[in-house]
Design a protein around this motif. Structure first.
Motif, PDB file in Angstrom:
ATOM      1  N   GLU A 122      49.491  26.601  53.599  1.00 18.83           N
ATOM      2  CA  GLU A 122      48.320  27.239  52.989  1.00 18.83           C
ATOM      3  C   GLU A 122      48.385  28.736  53.176  1.00 18.83           C
ATOM      4  O   GLU A 122      48.165  29.513  52.241  1.00 18.83           O
ATOM      5  N   GLY A 123      48.712  29.161  54.398  1.00 19.14           N
ATOM      6  CA  GLY A 123      48.796  30.593  54.663  1.00 19.14           C
ATOM      7  C   GLY A 123      49.868  31.248  53.819  1.00 19.14           C
ATOM      8  O   GLY A 123      49.645  32.257  53.147  1.00 19.14           O
ATOM      9  N   LEU A 124      51.071  30.640  53.826  1.00 22.50           N
ATOM     10  CA  LEU A 124      52.213  31.256  53.147  1.00 22.50           C
ATOM     11  C   LEU A 124      52.056  31.238  51.628  1.00 22.50           C
ATOM     12  O   LEU A 124      52.396  32.194  50.938  1.00 22.50           O
ATOM     13  N   MET A 125      51.560  30.128  51.103  1.00 18.44           N
ATOM     14  CA  MET A 125      51.594  29.940  49.658  1.00 18.44           C
ATOM     15  C   MET A 125      50.317  30.417  48.976  1.00 18.44           C
ATOM     16  O   MET A 125      50.353  30.920  47.862  1.00 18.44           O
ATOM     17  N   ALA A 126      49.181  30.253  49.666  1.00 18.25           N
ATOM     18  CA  ALA A 126      47.916  30.446  48.964  1.00 18.25           C
ATOM     19  C   ALA A 126      47.113  31.632  49.480  1.00 18.25           C
ATOM     20  O   ALA A 126      46.720  32.507  48.712  1.00 18.25           O
ATOM     21  N   PHE A 127      46.884  31.664  50.778  1.00 15.39           N
ATOM     22  CA  PHE A 127      45.937  32.643  51.291  1.00 15.39           C
ATOM     23  C   PHE A 127      46.498  34.058  51.177  1.00 15.39           C
ATOM     24  O   PHE A 127      45.775  35.007  50.839  1.00 15.39           O
ATOM     25  N   LEU A 128      47.834  34.219  51.397  1.00 11.94           N
ATOM     26  CA  LEU A 128      48.433  35.547  51.226  1.00 11.94           C
ATOM     27  C   LEU A 128      48.295  36.002  49.776  1.00 11.94           C
ATOM     28  O   LEU A 128      47.988  37.170  49.503  1.00 11.94           O
ATOM     29  N   LEU A 129      48.518  35.090  48.854  1.00 12.63           N
ATOM     30  CA  LEU A 129      48.423  35.404  47.423  1.00 12.63           C
ATOM     31  C   LEU A 129      47.016  35.881  47.082  1.00 12.63           C
ATOM     32  O   LEU A 129      46.809  36.971  46.534  1.00 12.63           O
ATOM     33  N   GLU A 130      46.057  35.040  47.457  1.00 10.56           N
ATOM     34  CA  GLU A 130      44.659  35.318  47.170  1.00 10.56           C
ATOM     35  C   GLU A 130      44.224  36.658  47.771  1.00 10.56           C
ATOM     36  O   GLU A 130      43.604  37.492  47.117  1.00 10.56           O
ATOM     37  N   SER A 131      44.600  36.899  49.025  1.00 13.54           N
ATOM     38  CA  SER A 131      44.060  38.075  49.702  1.00 13.54           C
ATOM     39  C   SER A 131      44.831  39.338  49.352  1.00 13.54           C
ATOM     40  O   SER A 131      44.319  40.441  49.536  1.00 13.54           O
ATOM     41  N   THR A 132      46.053  39.201  48.850  1.00  8.72           N
ATOM     42  CA  THR A 132      46.741  40.397  48.357  1.00  8.72           C
ATOM     43  C   THR A 132      46.158  40.795  47.005  1.00  8.72           C
ATOM     44  O   THR A 132      45.946  41.982  46.737  1.00  8.72           O
ATOM     45  N   PHE A 133      45.878  39.799  46.172  1.00 12.29           N
ATOM     46  CA  PHE A 133      45.432  40.129  44.819  1.00 12.29           C
ATOM     47  C   PHE A 133      43.959  40.504  44.755  1.00 12.29           C
ATOM     48  O   PHE A 133      43.521  41.109  43.775  1.00 12.29           O
ATOM     49  N   ILE A 134      43.212  40.201  45.794  1.00  7.06           N
ATOM     50  CA  ILE A 134      41.800  40.594  45.724  1.00  7.06           C
ATOM     51  C   ILE A 134      41.677  42.114  45.788  1.00  7.06           C
ATOM     52  O   ILE A 134      40.814  42.710  45.134  1.00  7.06           O
ATOM     53  N   GLY A 135      42.570  42.770  46.535  1.00 14.51           N
ATOM     54  CA  GLY A 135      42.548  44.233  46.571  1.00 14.51           C
ATOM     55  C   GLY A 135      42.837  44.814  45.198  1.00 14.51           C
ATOM     56  O   GLY A 135      42.157  45.726  44.729  1.00 14.51           O
ATOM     57  N   LEU A 136      43.847  44.247  44.544  1.00 12.79           N
ATOM     58  CA  LEU A 136      44.202  44.706  43.194  1.00 12.79           C
ATOM     59  C   LEU A 136      43.079  44.431  42.213  1.00 12.79           C
ATOM     60  O   LEU A 136      42.811  45.215  41.309  1.00 12.79           O
ATOM     61  N   PHE A 137      42.411  43.289  42.391  1.00 13.15           N
ATOM     62  CA  PHE A 137      41.335  42.937  41.474  1.00 13.15           C
ATOM     63  C   PHE A 137      40.236  44.002  41.512  1.00 13.15           C
ATOM     64  O   PHE A 137      39.772  44.479  40.481  1.00 13.15           O
ATOM     65  N   PHE A 138      39.836  44.394  42.715  1.00 12.45           N
ATOM     66  CA  PHE A 138      38.709  45.322  42.808  1.00 12.45           C
ATOM     67  C   PHE A 138      39.107  46.761  42.523  1.00 12.45           C
ATOM     68  O   PHE A 138      38.342  47.507  41.928  1.00 12.45           O
ATOM     69  N   LEU A 139      40.293  47.152  42.955  1.00 10.04           N
ATOM     70  CA  LEU A 139      40.659  48.569  42.834  1.00 10.04           C
ATOM     71  C   LEU A 139      41.580  48.829  41.653  1.00 10.04           C
ATOM     72  O   LEU A 139      41.976  49.959  41.417  1.00 10.04           O
ATOM     73  N   GLY A 140      41.946  47.766  40.923  1.00 14.59           N
ATOM     74  CA  GLY A 140      42.970  47.939  39.913  1.00 14.59           C
ATOM     75  C   GLY A 140      42.473  48.097  38.486  1.00 14.59           C
ATOM     76  O   GLY A 140      43.274  48.156  37.561  1.00 14.59           O
ATOM     77  N   TRP A 141      41.136  48.175  38.282  1.00 14.61           N
ATOM     78  CA  TRP A 141      40.633  48.226  36.905  1.00 14.61           C
ATOM     79  C   TRP A 141      41.232  49.392  36.142  1.00 14.61           C
ATOM     80  O   TRP A 141      41.542  49.278  34.953  1.00 14.61           O
ATOM     81  N   GLN A 142      41.384  50.556  36.795  1.00 13.97           N
ATOM     82  CA  GLN A 142      41.921  51.722  36.088  1.00 13.97           C
ATOM     83  C   GLN A 142      43.432  51.835  36.223  1.00 13.97           C
ATOM     84  O   GLN A 142      44.049  52.631  35.551  1.00 13.97           O
ATOM     85  N   ARG A 143      43.996  51.094  37.162  1.00 17.64           N
ATOM     86  CA  ARG A 143      45.417  51.301  37.447  1.00 17.64           C
ATOM     87  C   ARG A 143      46.311  50.270  36.792  1.00 17.64           C
ATOM     88  O   ARG A 143      47.530  50.410  36.805  1.00 17.64           O
ATOM     89  N   LEU A 144      45.711  49.212  36.274  1.00 11.74           N
ATOM     90  CA  LEU A 144      46.518  48.160  35.659  1.00 11.74           C
ATOM     91  C   LEU A 144      46.166  48.059  34.181  1.00 11.74           C
ATOM     92  O   LEU A 144      45.045  48.374  33.775  1.00 11.74           O
ATOM     93  N   GLY A 145      47.138  47.603  33.395  1.00 12.02           N
ATOM     94  CA  GLY A 145      46.847  47.301  32.007  1.00 12.02           C
ATOM     95  C   GLY A 145      45.912  46.101  31.934  1.00 12.02           C
ATOM     96  O   GLY A 145      45.731  45.384  32.914  1.00 12.02           O
TER      97      GLY A 145
END
Lengths: 383, 506
Positions: free
Chosen positions: B100-123
């Motif tokens: 769970e840690g390796l496959m899911a939680f790292l994925l989820e918690s890495t992408f949550i930063g991008l989700f909130f801060l990435g509106w202007q930085r990502l297509g």
């Protein structure tokens, strides 16, 4: 599955556990360090905001290494997980409560636009950096001190008894290790800041990096000197593959350094740790961000590896009954579980590293990023 | 050993786990809803959908933070407070947690930063991908956790090593494809979706009642209604029932939920209402619907549903078989190398834990008398009334939600969102999914008692050797910290809802 293969699998458990702890130290280490340094480096609301901005996009993923390391330790060495955590529950709770404060600190801080509100959560984030670092250092020290446990008959629980007389002698070493880890994380955090901050914040971060490097060097030396006087597990006959089959296990002062005496080549590991810290300190003086960060990374890896090698092949000695000690030979999970863990790690860790790198590349440096180019300033409400 | 530390440790686990599940279902449901809303934005290009995504992301952020904070002590509690379980089962149970840690939680918690801060930085497409990965990560996370939980309910894919008294993995596929896990994953995740949908539905209804942000609220209401209807149908139809047919412990759980003491002629009736009397082993004032339980539980009209009295008698048999395994295991551990002895152990290893139940009454199970065996057999049935009522409350909430979502879906499909009755119902129905899921976990975990690992490890032997006072103190600390965090989090969510999407552009 023949014996040699299982030996290799069990050695691998030692490497994978070390790797996950290093993953935590490398990534969450600087987040915790920056949290610790918040009140020291950030003297105003705006300065603290700037410091938090440097880590707020990634701290969540970084802290998850704590969960990954916990899951891996659980699966790789179930008895170690059981004895270590139940024997040191108060320390674990300190670390947990500290780490639990951080999601609230980061998540709530932006919700109300008021400096007093932010000041509250800055304090929470600082506590969330200091408490886990101290607790992890003390935990590391307690691995050398051992825990007073043994296994009894058909009892499923490890049995703990009152700590034997020498337990009090370990107190100075425990305190030194706790502060050492705090200093290592502060050093790592200050080094990380050199990538991001300018002006007076950068000047303060450099000074802090210098001071924490000095502290790390002094505390590391103190830890080794203390360890040389403290009782370590000595395996007479020293068949390192089956130390528990050898009945001549006893506590001898300074025995935790035996391995280095027997294999001087291993001294490269502590030497690397010290060199990394020196490099980080010098890089602070010369104002080189990448060098400083690499130096502090090597210091973390070197310290972790040095401690692991000193304990090898033990993971958690019993101060009550040396024969009950948990080593990587008698604590490992079954071959099938180990193989699945390695397969998963081999496939998933590269993927994790790739998407983490992508996340860093895309988010870049907050405040220096492309939003100025797109003409849309990020408002606090967006988070 | 301090047996009196077991109860505070159980209370602490129940408190921290149920508190975790106040915010996890909200975050998990909202994550998928955010991904759906943003997909509509990317497909249609209408700015209102982006505004929607960004608005609902704010309560999501608060909820996610609380879910992460309360998740940390859950993993570590297995070691700190349930050391005997961690040692006994870690080889199998730890594996899905590590994955769970390796496959899911790292994925989820890495992408949550991008989700909130990435509106202007990502297509646009990149950001949509990030949002979906965040949602997928949280679902995968639930998947592995429920595999771990299902193993406690129905421990497949593992064997007990008599020398070390530790479980060892024998088949990864059996662990992952545990039928309990499959059913439980769909059931639980769908319940999370309903929770997220109910939050969006209630808040949107409140805005509509007040005539605020109509464009955003109507669209949010429509998406939540459709998504929630699909989810609540999944919860009910793909619900738990197929789990009942499995191991013995699940049969006891089913009979306890139904307060069914006797094995009657098939098909068994469903008890709509009644007062369980545990002393006399009967159900008073029962109102029964003929055939219903037999149809649900056995999917047949000719197979009986076993009653508790018969199951207790069966437990006595299993205790006796467990004693054979226990005796053989003790001799193997003492160093006897005898193939016949090992075969004897293997044959009855599945009942090993039933012998351990006797340790409540005697130090060495082999010394147990007939009275001890009878008492231990009676112990295999959990207290009936919390399960009986928990189940009825859960099902009642689900049916109310089914009605609400049917109504909401039809009304929004026909563009009749002006009905104040519907909007008020949607608003005041917000607690239903939380009540239902808390009852669900009560049934699942309390109904597993007296076991930590069904049939293998009794709960009273699974805890750490702590003092009761120390565990009570840490429980108090958890309650104190959670009260502060939750009070702040709920205050912030309410504040964010009251200020509404208008505050986004302010």
């Amino acid at each position: 599955m023949n014996g040699i293969d299982y030996d290799l699998l069990r050695l691998g458990a030692w490497a994978l556990a070390g790797l996950s702890l290093f993953g935590f130290a490398l990534t969450a280490g600087f987040d915790l360090g920056i949290g610790t340094l918040l009140p020291v480096l950030g003297r105003s609301d705006a300065e603290r905001g700037r410091l938090i901005e440097t880590i707020e996009g990634h701290w969540e993923g970084n802290q998850t290494w704590f969960v990954v390391a916990g899951g891996l330790l659980f699966a790789l060495w179930p008895p170690v997980y059981a004895v270590l955590l139940s024997g040191l529950t108060p320390l674990l709770l300190v670390a947990l409560f500290g780490l639990m404060l951080r999601p609230a600190g980061f998540g709530f801080r932006h919700q109300i636009d008021d400096p007093r509100w932010r000041r509250l959560w800055d304090g929470v984030l600082c506590a969330g950096g200091v408490l886990p670092a101290l607790a992890f250092g003390a935990l590391l020290a307690r691995l050398f001190a051992g825990l007073p446990f043994r296994h009894e008959g058909d009892a499923l629980q490890p049995v703990f008894e009152a700590a034997p007389a020498h337990a009090a002698a370990w107190l100075p070493f425990t305190v030194v290790c706790a502060v050492l880890v705090l200093a290592l994380f502060a050093q790592h955090g200050a080094a990380r800041l050199l990538f991001s901050v300018r002006g007076v914040l950068r000047w303060r971060a450099r000074r802090m990096l210098g001071w924490s490097a000095i502290a790390v060097l002094a505390l590391s030396v103190a830890a080794v000197v203390l360890l040389a006087t403290l009782p370590g597990l000595h395996a007479a006959g020293s068949d390192w593959q089956q130390p528990l089959a050898a009945t001549q296990l006893s506590f001898v002062n300074g025995a935790w350094l035996d391995r280095y005496a027997a294999h001087p080549l291993l001294l490269t590991l502590p030497a690397l740790a010290l060199a990394g810290t020196l490099v980080a300190g010098l890089a602070a003086w010369r104002d080189r961000a990448l060098t400083a960060f690499l130096g502090s990374t090597v210091a973390l890896a070197g310290t972790l590896a040095s401690a692991g090698v000193a304990l090898f092949p033990f993971v958690l000695p019993s101060s009550l009954d040396p024969a009950a000690s948990l080593s990587l030979w008698n604590a490992a999970a079954s071959p099938l579980t180990l193989m699945w863990l390695y397969a998963a790690a081999a496939v998933l860790l590269p993927v994790v590293i790739l998407y983490t790198a992508w996340a860093y590349a895309k988010l870049g440096e907050p405040g220096t990023g492309p939003e100025s180019g797109r003409g849309e300033a990020r408002t606090p409400q967006e988070y | 050993m301090t047996p009196d530390a077991v109860d505070p440790a159980r209370l602490q686990f129940a408190f921290t786990a149920m508190a975790h599940f106040l915010f996890v279902p909200l975050s998990l449901g909202l994550a998928v809803l955010l991904a759906i809303m943003e997909s509509v934005f990317v497909m249609t290009g209408k700015a209102v959908y982006r505004e929607m995504t960004q608005f609902w992301a704010r309560p999501f952020a608060i909820s996610f933070a609380l879910g992460v904070a309360t998740g940390l002590p859950l993993e570590y509690q297995f070691g700190t407070h349930w050391a005997a379980f961690a040692r006994f089962g870690g080889d199998v149970f730890g594996l899905p947690l590590a994955l769970e840690g390796l496959m899911a939680f790292l994925l989820e918690s890495t992408f949550i930063g991008l989700f909130f801060l990435g509106w202007q930085r990502l297509g646009r497409l990149q950001h949509l991908g990030v949002t979906w990965l965040l949602a997928i990560g949280s679902n995968l996370s639930a998947f592995w956790i429920l595999i771990a939980n299902a193993w406690m309910q129905h421990p497949v894919g593992a064997r007990l090593n008599p020398e070390t008294l530790r479980m060892e993995l024998s088949s990864f596929a059996e662990l992952v494809f545990n039928p309990v896990a499959q059913v439980k994953f769909v059931h639980t995740v769908a319940a999370c979706y309903v929770t997220g949908a109910s939050f969006v539905l209630a808040v949107s209804a409140w805005y509509l009642l007040r005539g605020r942000v109509r464009a955003l609220a109507r669209r949010s209401f429509a998406i939540a209604a459709a998504f929630g209807l699909a989810a609540v149908l999944s919860v009910i139809t793909l619900g738990d029932e197929s789990g009942y047919e499995l191991g013995n412990v699940q049969k006891v759980k089913l009979a306890a939920i139904e307060s069914m003491w006797e094995t009657g002629p098939p098909p068994a009736p469903f008890t709509l209402f009644g007062i369980p009397d545990e002393q006399a082993m009967r159900t008073d004032h029962a109102v029964r619907v003929p055939w219903l339980l037999g149809l649900i539980a056995t999917r047949s009209i000719d197979r009986p549903v076993t009653g508790l009295k018969e199951l207790i008698a069966g437990s006595e048999t299993r205790i006796r078989r467990g004693l054979i395994a226990y005796e053989a295991g003790e001799r193997l551990r003492a160093g006897e190398r005898d193939a016949q002895l090992r075969a004897q152990f293997e044959r009855h290893a599945g009942d090993y834990g039933y012998a351990l139940l006797l340790k409540r009454y005697v130090r060495d199970p082999r010394q147990a008398g007939e009275a001890d065996i009878a008492r231990a057999a009676r112990d295999t049935v959990p207290r009936v009334w919390p399960l009986f009522w928990g189940f009825r409350i859960m099902v009642g909430c689900s049916l109310l939600m089914l009605g609400l979502y049917g109504w909401a879906f039809v009304a929004s499909a026909r563009d009749r969102l002006g009905q104040r009755g519907l909007l008020r119902a949607a608003l005041w129905a917000w607690p239903l999914p939380w009540i239902a899921s808390q009852c669900g976990w009560l049934i699942s975990e309390y109904g597993r008692q007296p076991w930590t690992v069904a049939g293998l490890l009794p709960t009273f032997l699974a805890a750490s050797a702590h003092d009761a006072a120390a565990v009570t103190a840490s429980l108090g600390a958890f309650i104190g910290l959670y009260a502060l965090l939750f009070a702040t989090g709920i205050f912030l969510i309410v504040r964010c809802v009251r200020r509404g999407p208008e505050a986004l552009s302010a």
